[in-house]
Design a protein around this motif. Structure first.
Motif, short mmCIF file in Angstrom:
data_model
loop_
_atom_site.label_atom_id
_atom_site.label_comp_id
_atom_site.label_asym_id
_atom_site.label_seq_id
_atom_site.Cartn_x
_atom_site.Cartn_y
_atom_site.Cartn_z
N TYR A 455 0.82 -1.20 0.00
CA TYR A 455 0.00 0.00 0.00
C TYR A 455 0.86 1.26 0.00
CZ TYR A 455 1.00 -0.59 4.99
OH TYR A 455 1.63 -0.78 6.19
N ASP A 456 2.08 1.16 0.52
CA ASP A 456 3.00 2.29 0.51
C ASP A 456 3.67 2.42 -0.86
OD1 ASP A 456 3.74 4.41 2.16
OD2 ASP A 456 5.69 3.52 2.60
N ASN A 457 3.98 1.26 -1.44
CA ASN A 457 4.63 1.24 -2.74
C ASN A 457 3.72 1.81 -3.83
OD1 ASN A 457 6.78 0.67 -4.44
ND2 ASN A 457 6.07 -1.40 -4.90
N TYR A 458 2.44 1.58 -3.67
CA TYR A 458 1.48 2.02 -4.68
C TYR A 458 0.65 3.21 -4.20
CZ TYR A 458 2.37 -2.22 -7.40
OH TYR A 458 2.95 -3.21 -8.15
N ILE A 459 1.20 3.98 -3.25
CA ILE A 459 0.42 5.04 -2.61
C ILE A 459 -0.07 6.09 -3.59
CG2 ILE A 459 2.47 6.38 -2.02
CD1 ILE A 459 -0.73 6.11 0.09
N VAL A 460 0.75 6.47 -4.57
CA VAL A 460 0.35 7.50 -5.53
C VAL A 460 -0.77 7.00 -6.41
CG1 VAL A 460 1.11 8.95 -7.44
CG2 VAL A 460 2.63 8.55 -5.49
N LEU A 461 -0.62 5.78 -6.92
CA LEU A 461 -1.65 5.19 -7.78
C LEU A 461 -2.94 4.98 -7.00
CD1 LEU A 461 -1.84 4.30 -10.71
CD2 LEU A 461 -1.27 1.98 -9.99
N LEU A 462 -2.81 4.48 -5.77
CA LEU A 462 -4.00 4.25 -4.94
C LEU A 462 -4.71 5.56 -4.62
CD1 LEU A 462 -2.66 1.54 -2.46
CD2 LEU A 462 -4.44 1.24 -4.19
N SER A 463 -3.93 6.59 -4.31
CA SER A 463 -4.54 7.89 -4.00
C SER A 463 -5.31 8.42 -5.20
CB SER A 463 -3.46 8.89 -3.59
OG SER A 463 -2.77 8.45 -2.45
N GLY A 464 -4.70 8.30 -6.39
CA GLY A 464 -5.39 8.73 -7.60
C GLY A 464 -6.67 7.95 -7.82
N ALA A 465 -6.61 6.62 -7.60
CA ALA A 465 -7.79 5.78 -7.79
C ALA A 465 -8.89 6.15 -6.80
CB ALA A 465 -7.41 4.31 -7.63
N VAL A 466 -8.50 6.48 -5.56
CA VAL A 466 -9.48 6.87 -4.55
C VAL A 466 -10.20 8.15 -4.95
CG1 VAL A 466 -9.75 7.73 -2.19
CG2 VAL A 466 -8.41 5.68 -2.62
N VAL A 467 -9.45 9.13 -5.45
CA VAL A 467 -10.06 10.41 -5.85
C VAL A 467 -10.98 10.21 -7.04
CG1 VAL A 467 -9.59 12.70 -6.79
CG2 VAL A 467 -8.23 11.84 -4.90
N VAL A 468 -10.51 9.48 -8.06
CA VAL A 468 -11.36 9.24 -9.24
C VAL A 468 -12.57 8.40 -8.86
CG1 VAL A 468 -11.47 8.13 -11.51
CG2 VAL A 468 -9.43 9.43 -10.86
N GLY A 469 -12.35 7.33 -8.08
CA GLY A 469 -13.47 6.49 -7.64
C GLY A 469 -14.46 7.25 -6.79
N GLY A 470 -13.94 8.11 -5.89
CA GLY A 470 -14.83 8.92 -5.07
C GLY A 470 -15.66 9.87 -5.90
N GLY A 471 -15.05 10.43 -6.94
CA GLY A 471 -15.79 11.32 -7.83
C GLY A 471 -16.88 10.60 -8.58
N LEU A 472 -16.57 9.40 -9.09
CA LEU A 472 -17.58 8.62 -9.81
C LEU A 472 -18.72 8.20 -8.89
CD1 LEU A 472 -15.20 6.39 -11.98
CD2 LEU A 472 -16.62 8.29 -12.77
N LEU A 473 -18.39 7.83 -7.65
CA LEU A 473 -19.42 7.46 -6.68
C LEU A 473 -20.31 8.66 -6.35
CD1 LEU A 473 -20.57 5.31 -4.76
CD2 LEU A 473 -18.92 6.07 -3.04
N TYR A 474 -19.67 9.82 -6.17
CA TYR A 474 -20.45 11.04 -5.91
C TYR A 474 -21.41 11.31 -7.06
CZ TYR A 474 -21.46 15.98 -5.09
OH TYR A 474 -22.11 17.18 -4.87
N MET A 475 -20.92 11.18 -8.29
CA MET A 475 -21.77 11.43 -9.46
C MET A 475 -22.95 10.47 -9.52
SD MET A 475 -18.84 12.19 -12.34
CE MET A 475 -19.99 12.53 -13.66
N ALA A 476 -22.71 9.22 -9.10
CA ALA A 476 -23.78 8.23 -9.14
C ALA A 476 -24.84 8.49 -8.07
CB ALA A 476 -23.19 6.83 -8.95
N LEU A 477 -24.42 9.00 -6.91
CA LEU A 477 -25.34 9.18 -5.79
C LEU A 477 -25.97 10.57 -5.72
CD1 LEU A 477 -23.29 7.38 -2.97
CD2 LEU A 477 -25.17 6.46 -4.35
#
Length: 506
Positions: A455-477
């Motif tokens: 999770y530390d090694n992929y922190i940048v990619l995971l953070s980006g995925a969280v922001v994009v995923g959070g945005g898509l979830l917000y748009m859906a709800l």
């Protein structure tokens, strides 16, 4: 002395700016108090060569040695291509908020919403990274230990001061940008010249000598990791367009300011980075980790105790002005969202102070969220590098989405009609800008520490995925983007078929 003819000319220009904005569907509440000089200074202090180099120099030198400086040249050329694409867009659509309204006109509401969401979070984190970067220098200035807690307190202090200055309005923002620009030039050029004249321990040959950095691996990987120095430096030019409704004749002014930001900011950053590298007496000690703070050591040796304190004051002014410019961009973006009724809390975020001509709650949001990020950094080791990496990835992803939208719009018939146009070079520049953005984002997200937890090694990619995923979830709800009746997708010419739905409804 202002003559009646000057007054008439100024009034005519303002009427023309208002008419152009009205043709785009908006009536601005901002005052056009920002000159071309102040607009350039805003972009320059946001890009902030002093902040970028002084924050990331030790990391870059330790990771790849002096050749890391070439990442500044590579990133500068790549981001100039992006700035040229943005220049065409902002010249046609000079609307406050930057990437969100640009993506809205080039593509549509949903796409613009997600573009703005990614960019807004990246801005918030970038504000936190700049304020956090100032913490150790405040500690050095006042002579106390730069512990995690003291750095956090200093960072929050910078943030509070920046928020207050932003709240004062466009004139205060413009004055702060010009003061910051003067500090940046002093911190880059004057300090750089002094270091070369009095503290040079190497010749320019070291720019091709890794000093053993990256040994045991392909040096390309070490250089790619250190490229964060260049990637982090070259964004900020878009801030010139974020305040498009506060500048006179934005279709001409802003493209010029964007390009000058890249030229001057890039030259200053490269110069100060070279000067610092030449002044580090023991580069292997930096690479081995024995000297974790080469910048402070160099300044102390070159300027003495009193002189180094004076330089630190200049550096801290640069950090403050950079934070102010970043907040201005984030506040205008939040306001632009709210004005189009595109996000929860729009009724509050679009409120406007008629006395100061700023959206106070949008500005406050640009202070509170970065403050929370700074507080959370207490729970992460090497927090600054991770914050900078994620911030850079988010900014570049937001840029990429606008560049892709411009490419798609060109394929569907968009012909830029603003006061700045690339003509036949538009498509080649657009494609080259996309390719650079892809390479930069892969460089940022690529995991490089296999010994660290996954999770530390992929922190940048995971953070980006969280922001994009959070945005898509917000748009859906919460379909706030669907309520907006503001214009969208109008860069692409309509087809003759009246039954065809408007391009950009996605």
């Amino acid at each position: 002395m202002t003559t009646s003819a000057d007054a008439v000319s100024s009034k005519t220009a303002q009427d023309s700016d208002a008419a152009q904005l009205a043709s785009l569907g908006y009536t601005s509440e901002f005052k056009r108090d920002m000159s071309i000089w102040a607009n350039f200074s805003l972009g320059f202090t946001y890009l902030s060569p002093v902040v970028a180099v002084y924050t990331m120099f030790a990391y870059g030198l330790a990771t790849a040695g002096p050749p890391m400086i070439w990442s500044l040249v590579i990133a500068g050329v790549g981001q100039l291509l992006v700035a040229l694409v943005f220049s065409e867009v902002v010249a046609q659509y000079p609307v406050a908020g930057g990437v969100y309204p640009w993506a809205r006109r080039l593509w549509g509401r949903k796409y613009a919403w997600l573009t703005g969401w990614i960019y807004m979070w990246a801005l918030f984190v970038t504000i936190a990274s700049v304020a956090s970067g100032a913490g150790p220098y405040i500690a050095s200035l006042f002579g106390f230990e730069a512990t995690v807690d003291t750095v956090i307190l200093c960072s929050l202090g910078i943030l509070v001061l920046a928020t207050f200055i932003n709240y004062l309005g466009t004139k205060a923002l413009a004055q702060a940008a010009i003061i910051g620009f003067a500090a940046e030039l002093t911190g880059a050029i004057v300090v750089g010249i002094w270091l070369i004249a009095t503290e040079r321990h190497h010749n320019l040959g070291i720019l091709f000598d890794s000093f053993g950095a990256g040994d045991g691996t392909n040096y390309l990987w070490a250089f790619a990791a250190a490229a964060l120095v260049g990637i982090y430096n070259y964004y900020g030019f878009e801030a010139c367009g974020d305040v498009a409704e506060e500048v006179r004749d934005p279709g001409r002014t802003i493209p010029k300011a964007m390009r000058r930001t890249i030229y001057v900011g890039g030259a200053a950053a490269t110069f100060v980075a070279v000067a610092l590298a030449l002044a580090v007496a023991d580069i292997p000690a930096v690479i081995s980790g024995e000297d974790p703070d080469p910048v402070s050591r160099v300044l102390e040796q070159a300027f003495g105790t009193f002189g180094s304190k004076a330089v630190l004051v200049i550096v801290l002014i640069s950090f403050l002005s950079c934070t102010i410019s970043l907040q201005a961009a984030a506040g205008r973006l939040a306001y632009s969202y709210a004005r189009d009724d595109m996000i929860v809390g729009s009724r509050l975020l679009r409120k406007f102070s008629q006395s100061r001509h700023v959206p106070p709650y949008a500005v406050l949001l640009a202070g509170l969220v970065p403050g929370a990020v700074i507080l959370l950094s207490k729970f992460s080791e090497d927090a600054l590098t991770k914050i900078v990496s994620f911030a850079s990835l988010g900014i570049y992803l937001g840029f990429f989405m606008v560049v892709v939208a411009a490419f798609r719009a060109r394929l569907l018939g968009w012909r830029p009609s603003g006061k700045y146009r690339l003509g036949a070079w538009g498509m080649p520049v657009n494609i080259a800008a996309m390719l650079y953005q892809i390479v930069a984002m892969v460089t940022l997200a690529w995991p490089r520490t296999p010994e660290a937890p996954w999770y530390d090694n992929y922190i940048v990619l995971l953070s980006g995925a969280v922001v994009v995923g959070g945005g898509l979830l917000y748009m859906a709800l919460h379909r706030t983007y669907g309520r907006s009746e503001a214009p969208y997708g109008d860069a692409i010419p309509k087809r003759d078929d009246p039954a065809r739905e408007r391009v950009g409804t996605a």
